[in-house]
Structure formats: structure tokens, C-alpha cells
Write an enzyme that holds these catalytic residues in place. Structure first.
Site, PDB file in Angstrom:
ATOM      1  N   SER A   6       0.978  -1.129  -0.230  1.00  0.00           N
ATOM      2  CA  SER A   6      -0.173  -0.110  -0.113  1.00  0.00           C
ATOM      3  C   SER A   6       1.257   1.417   0.169  1.00  0.00           C
ATOM      4  O   SER A   6       2.288   1.336   0.933  1.00  0.00           O
ATOM      5  CB  SER A   6      -0.944   0.248   1.810  1.00  0.00           C
ATOM      6  N   HIS A  31      -0.946  -1.511  -4.213  1.00  0.00           N
ATOM      7  CA  HIS A  31      -2.179  -0.692  -3.905  1.00  0.00           C
ATOM      8  C   HIS A  31      -1.892   0.758  -3.777  1.00  0.00           C
ATOM      9  O   HIS A  31      -1.924   0.967  -2.745  1.00  0.00           O
ATOM     10  CB  HIS A  31      -2.645  -1.629  -2.673  1.00  0.00           C
ATOM     11  N   ASP A  33      -4.874   3.578  -2.165  1.00  0.00           N
ATOM     12  CA  ASP A  33      -5.904   4.273  -1.080  1.00  0.00           C
ATOM     13  C   ASP A  33      -6.365   5.132  -0.879  1.00  0.00           C
ATOM     14  O   ASP A  33      -6.219   6.460  -0.985  1.00  0.00           O
ATOM     15  CB  ASP A  33      -5.129   3.966   0.358  1.00  0.00           C
ATOM     16  N   MET A  35      -9.052   8.210  -0.278  1.00  0.00           N
ATOM     17  CA  MET A  35     -10.055   8.249   0.916  1.00  0.00           C
ATOM     18  C   MET A  35     -10.637  10.018   0.679  1.00  0.00           C
ATOM     19  O   MET A  35      -9.709  10.790   0.533  1.00  0.00           O
ATOM     20  CB  MET A  35      -9.297   8.012   1.662  1.00  0.00           C
ATOM     21  N   HIS A  64      -8.487   1.237  -4.159  1.00  0.00           N
ATOM     22  CA  HIS A  64      -9.142   0.349  -2.680  1.00  0.00           C
ATOM     23  C   HIS A  64     -10.339   1.622  -2.330  1.00  0.00           C
ATOM     24  O   HIS A  64      -9.463   2.347  -1.307  1.00  0.00           O
ATOM     25  CB  HIS A  64      -8.493   0.264  -1.524  1.00  0.00           C
ATOM     26  N   MET A  66     -12.685   4.269  -0.214  1.00  0.00           N
ATOM     27  CA  MET A  66     -12.861   4.665   1.184  1.00  0.00           C
ATOM     28  C   MET A  66     -13.740   5.917   1.057  1.00  0.00           C
ATOM     29  O   MET A  66     -13.146   7.252   1.424  1.00  0.00           O
ATOM     30  CB  MET A  66     -12.071   4.268   2.424  1.00  0.00           C
ATOM     31  N   MET A 135     -11.313  -6.102   5.793  1.00  0.00           N
ATOM     32  CA  MET A 135     -10.073  -5.094   6.274  1.00  0.00           C
ATOM     33  C   MET A 135     -10.035  -5.612   8.001  1.00  0.00           C
ATOM     34  O   MET A 135     -11.350  -6.266   8.355  1.00  0.00           O
ATOM     35  CB  MET A 135     -11.081  -4.114   6.849  1.00  0.00           C
ATOM     36  N   GLY A 140      -9.106   4.219   7.284  1.00  0.00           N
ATOM     37  CA  GLY A 140      -8.142   5.332   7.368  1.00  0.00           C
ATOM     38  C   GLY A 140      -6.851   5.655   7.698  1.00  0.00           C
ATOM     39  O   GLY A 140      -6.038   6.560   7.233  1.00  0.00           O
ATOM     40  N   PHE A 141      -6.465   4.664   8.580  1.00  0.00           N
ATOM     41  CA  PHE A 141      -4.760   4.860   8.515  1.00  0.00           C
ATOM     42  C   PHE A 141      -3.376   3.730   8.481  1.00  0.00           C
ATOM     43  O   PHE A 141      -4.504   2.617   8.137  1.00  0.00           O
ATOM     44  CB  PHE A 141      -4.785   5.599   9.404  1.00  0.00           C
ATOM     45  N   GLY A 142      -2.709   4.196   7.932  1.00  0.00           N
ATOM     46  CA  GLY A 142      -1.903   2.553   7.926  1.00  0.00           C
ATOM     47  C   GLY A 142      -0.756   2.579   9.111  1.00  0.00           C
ATOM     48  O   GLY A 142      -0.748   3.291  10.101  1.00  0.00           O
ATOM     49  N   GLY A 143      -0.551   1.196   9.761  1.00  0.00           N
ATOM     50  CA  GLY A 143       0.564   1.625  10.597  1.00  0.00           C
ATOM     51  C   GLY A 143      -0.196   0.695  11.665  1.00  0.00           C
ATOM     52  O   GLY A 143      -0.159   0.894  13.142  1.00  0.00           O
ATOM     53  N   ASP A 173      -6.502  -6.490   4.273  1.00  0.00           N
ATOM     54  CA  ASP A 173      -5.658  -5.011   4.259  1.00  0.00           C
ATOM     55  C   ASP A 173      -5.987  -5.377   5.839  1.00  0.00           C
ATOM     56  O   ASP A 173      -6.826  -4.276   6.237  1.00  0.00           O
ATOM     57  CB  ASP A 173      -6.826  -4.150   3.287  1.00  0.00           C
ATOM     58  N   GLY A 174      -4.549  -4.493   5.898  1.00  0.00           N
ATOM     59  CA  GLY A 174      -4.589  -3.671   7.297  1.00  0.00           C
ATOM     60  C   GLY A 174      -3.507  -4.765   8.432  1.00  0.00           C
ATOM     61  O   GLY A 174      -3.804  -5.939   8.788  1.00  0.00           O
ATOM     62  N   GLY A 175      -2.668  -4.375   9.193  1.00  0.00           N
ATOM     63  CA  GLY A 175      -1.627  -4.844  10.306  1.00  0.00           C
ATOM     64  C   GLY A 175      -1.023  -6.043   9.312  1.00  0.00           C
ATOM     65  O   GLY A 175      -0.620  -6.996  10.769  1.00  0.00           O
ATOM     66  N   GLY A 195       0.971  -2.018   4.962  1.00  0.00           N
ATOM     67  CA  GLY A 195       2.093  -0.625   4.318  1.00  0.00           C
ATOM     68  C   GLY A 195       3.078  -0.698   5.064  1.00  0.00           C
ATOM     69  O   GLY A 195       4.102  -0.248   4.206  1.00  0.00           O
ATOM     70  N   SER A 196       3.322  -0.521   6.037  1.00  0.00           N
ATOM     71  CA  SER A 196       4.187  -0.081   7.100  1.00  0.00           C
ATOM     72  C   SER A 196       5.483  -1.036   6.922  1.00  0.00           C
ATOM     73  O   SER A 196       5.944  -1.270   7.183  1.00  0.00           O
ATOM     74  CB  SER A 196       3.576   0.257   8.435  1.00  0.00           C
TER      75      SER A 196
END
Ligand code: DX5
Ligand code: ZN
Length: 212
Positions: A6, A31, A33, A35, A64, A66, A135, A140-143, A173-175, A195-196
Site C-alpha cells: 500500500s 495498492h 488507498d 480516501m 481501494h 474508501m 479489512m 483510514g490509516f496505515g500502521g 488489508d491492515g496490519g 503498507g508499513s
């Protein structure tokens, strides 16, 4: 396992180079994002910036959304010819119609579910889409921290997919990191967004390889 880094975690001051770097490091998709500051409490990028950055992409885009007003954003991003456009089921009154609209552009449609949304919400749309994005953080946010309940949801979704459309992919997607990738694979996940974990690694190729 396919990997879609991402670019939300990229250095936006040199976005083109960042996109090139992950493509060379073995990414399967880029990817993106999108928003709008309404559906989620954050604002990101429009098609002008993505079009410029995507010139450096040797891999297809995975967009993606959002946002509120999904059809408007589909029209806005379709000229970039992404592999996938996914939209949130929580924000769409007429998902079946929107899926057809995405397909009419020659783009593969995907549905996204927030952490609280059950897989049953999309059972009757599974025949019509090529991917479901689950999700594993609040969008809304990475990390953010991975929400493990997604593993149970992915496994249940996999059963529905086998019954209704075995070709449909599951993306999470996420973490995502090397800490949860084995559990995601066991749950039947086909594509992970990271992402992170990827952008924060000194060796991005090694990070992507560890997920694959
Ligand atoms: C969150 C985004 C994610 C995010 C993932 O709303 O959809 O794609 O960038 O970032 P990490 O992998 O850091 O959780
Ligand atoms: Zn995303």
C-alpha cells in the site's frame, strides 16, 4: 500468496520512485488507498497524482475506494485502467449496479468489508465479483494493529466462495506482517495488502518475499 504493497506508507515526496521500488522488489499489485475525508477520517490522493506515479509502475493497480459516492470515484479512476477497483459494501445502496459499472469498464470488481461487517452481507454478490477485500483494521490509516477476528471471517468467507464462485479471491488489508502471514494463508487468503511492513523495511524485496 500475492502481495499488494500500500503506497499510503510511501514517501509521497518521491512517489514515482517509491512505486518503482516496490514493483522491482516483487510486488504483484500496487495498492492505492483512495480516501475522501467523509467515509473515513483521512484524505489521500486523486487520479492526477496516481496517474503520474503509475507511470513508474510495472505492476497493475489495485484501487481501494474508501469514499462516499462510489460511482463518481469509479468514473474518476477507471481511465487509469487498474486491475481491480474495490468499494465498501457499507457505503453502497446499489452494489450490484456498481459492480456491473466497474465490469463495463473492463476492470475487475471487488467488494470490501469493514471489520464489523459479516461475510453474509455479500453472499448474494459473490458470483458477480472477482475479489473480496476484508479489512483487518478500521480503514483510514496505515500502521494500525491487526484485528485477528478477520481470520475467522476469512475462513467462513472461503466456504461461501467455494460454494458460489471458487475463482473469487480473498484479500486482507491492515496490519499484515510476517507475524500473521501463516495464519492468513491457512485461512484461505490469496492476496495481502501491506503498507508499513513493506515500506518500513530496509530490504523491501526481503519483506515482500517473507509474505510470499
Ligand atoms: C487502511 C488502508 C490500508 C493501509 C494498510 O485504511 O486501507 O491499505 O495502508 O497499512 P498497514 O499495512 O500499515 O496496516
Ligand atoms: Zn487499503
Amino acid at each position: 500468496m500475492k502481495v499488494a504493497p500500500s503506497i499510503l506508507s510511501a514517501d509521497f515526496g518521491k512517489l514515482g520512485e517509491e512505486v518503482e521500488s516496490i514493483c522491482e522488489a516483487g510486488a504483484d499489485y500496487v495498492h492505492v488507498d483512495v480516501m475522501d475525508g467523509h467515509f473515513v477520517p483521512n484524505l489521500t490522493i486523486g487520479p492526477v497524482v496516481i496517474q503520474a506515479a503509475a507511470k513508474a509502475a510495472s505492476k497493475p493497480l489495485d484501487i481501494h475506494l474508501m469514499v462516499q459516492n462510489n460511482p463518481f470515484f469509479v468514473d474518476l479512476f477507471a481511465p487509469l485502467k487498474p486491475a481491480f477497483i474495490s468499494f465498501h459494501i457499507e457505503e453502497e445502496k446499489h452494489p450490484h449496479r456498481l459492480i456491473q459499472k466497474i465490469r463495463d469498464y473492463g476492470i475487475r470488481p471487488a467488494l470490501t468489508l469493514n471489520p464489523h461487517t459479516p461475510e453474509s452481507a455479500i453472499e448474494y454478490l459473490l458470483e458477480d465479483v472477482d475479489m473480496v477485500l476484508l479489512m483487518s483494521v478500521n480503514p483510514g490509516f496505515g500502521g494500525q494493529k491487526f484485528i485477528p477476528k478477520v481470520l475467522e471471517k476469512a475462513a467462513r468467507l472461503k466456504e461461501l466462495i467455494i460454494k458460489r464462485n471458487p475463482a473469487c479471491l480473498i484479500e486482507v488489508d491492515g496490519g499484515v506482517s510476517d507475524q500473521n502471514i501463516d495464519a492468513l494463508k491457512s485461512a484461505g487468503v490469496d492476496v495481502v495488502v501491506a503498507g508499513s511492513f513493506v515500506f518500513g523495511s530496509a530490504d523491501r524485496a526481503a519483506a515482500i518475499a517473507s509474505l510470499k
